[in-house]
Scaffold this motif. Sequence first.
Motif: not given
Length: 594
Positions: A369-390
């Motif tokens: 899962f690629l973190p997505h912040d609709p209020n930020s223009s900074v794009h995350a590049s580190k993916l999160v595993d299935l069980v570690n999403v928040e």
Amino acid sequence: MSVDSIFSSPLGPPVCEKDAKALQFIEEMTQNADAVQRKVLAEILNQNAQAEYLKRFNIDGIMDRDTFKSVIPIITYEDLQPLIQRIANGDHSPILSSHPISEFLTSSGTSAGERKLMPTIKEELDRRQLLYSLLMPVMNLYVKGLDKGKGLYFLFVKSETKTPGGLLARPVLTSYYKSEHFKTRPYDPYNVYTSPNEAILCPDSFQSMYTQMLCGLYEREEVLRVGAVFASGLLRAIRFLQLNWPQLTHDIRTGSLNPKVTDPSIQECMARVLRPDPDLADFIAKECAKENWKGIITRVWPNTKYLDVIVTGAMAQYIPTLDYYSGGLPLACTMYASSECYFGLNLTPMSKPSQVSYTIMPNMAYFEFLPHDPNSSVHASKLVDLVNVEIGKEYELVITTYAGLCRYRVGDILRVTGFYNSAPQFHFVRRRNVLLTIDSDKTDEAELQKAVENASQLLHEFNSSVAEYTSYADTNTIPGHYVMYWELLVKDSSNFPSEKVLSQCCLVMEESLNSVYRQCRVADNSIGPLEIRVVKSGTFEELMDYAISRGASINQYKVPRCVSFTPIMELLDSRVISVHFSPSLPHWTPERCR
């Protein structure tokens, strides 16, 4: 030995031994989600170790999860397109998968500019079938007695095309319906359809729909659930009944088959179904001849317990219309899937559409899962595993599949709503793609949907609603502006919404859009007033017919929420009956920087 003594699920008591095994499987997969994920990734990497795509990263020996994450890039369809084209052209070497590519699954053609070809392998059918096999055991926990009747489901295939190399290219549902898994499925009293296979498998959409509707009418008392893949497909079936009930009732009255139905296999199977039934014909004709079609589903199929349709994402806008035609029946969203992969299922299928969450089944593929912040223009590049999403956070789904997709961005934005055991549950938010932009504004599907919902509130006093819509960024005007095409469901033709109200709808939509849009309107003057063009009834059905004539699948068709293709624009504009503009500027004030 009782079912309960065999297995008692935390989800609820199973109705039979088969259901007990399915519910136990869900428990096992979700309780050990990370271990299952590690196993799935190891299997995929081992299976495809000799594929050209993985070998290009110069990895010797077995690749573990950490190595996989450090060396394999995140990709999109465009990155894979040259390799996919080689496979399509007939290259049989192991390019993406060490297993032979059995066919291509095509995207619906309405989520992006053109249809995508998704390679698949034979064993994926088994995996898809496994997920299907879990749906009814879960539904039986919430709706009792489904073994006492049948389901009226409007299901369709599309005739296949072939790539230059001879591989079939077809929608995922066509692939499934034409598979032995579906055609020779064992009898299950909890999952019996009124539609015969011959009708479902007929490539002619009129003959298929006509036959399925006719069978559903004959068995109206036995129907316990009514469904289609998407909400739009079920509404298309209701529209079909509106247009064709005179011929359908003629066939029921006389026990004969419409001469337009020429498919030999349908004719043969319908010979066993058709019988003269004047009383049934009279009843259906009486109901369909009424001007008011409110509750028509429960009037014609009185024992219907729920509608089985997807009403999440862009399909949410059909909910008021479905409620109108069904008398407010529950709407069940059962599973989450795409052409690339089947993902998971809804463990509480009778929840309200706004509360639908899908539990990802960790055995289906390797999920990141690629973190997505609709209020930020900074794009995350580190993916999160299935069980570690928040919980509460949004992510873009990234998959690695047995068929050879590695760290592939699906394009779906999901919000984590909770966990079932150790498996996360997600609410589908939207597709990643931005729909509309004129200047620095960016309006996505979810935002546009919300704006339409807010504006349509003004139509309630006229007993009307927005039945369908799409949009267009008109840059031919200076400044450019948003254009909305609305088809209205007007329940009282003598009380059509006024020009003043429809203009006010334009303003309400603008007030509902983001602050960047409103700044462009108010401070920058870089966007002109929003425009609503009301089109005549039936326009969006014509739009669907046009898309199907160009190769779209009737099962997977979704009305495009933004259009730019000239023939579609011309069709829409030729059906406009009134035009309305926002009468004033929306509210906007400079936001305080934090």
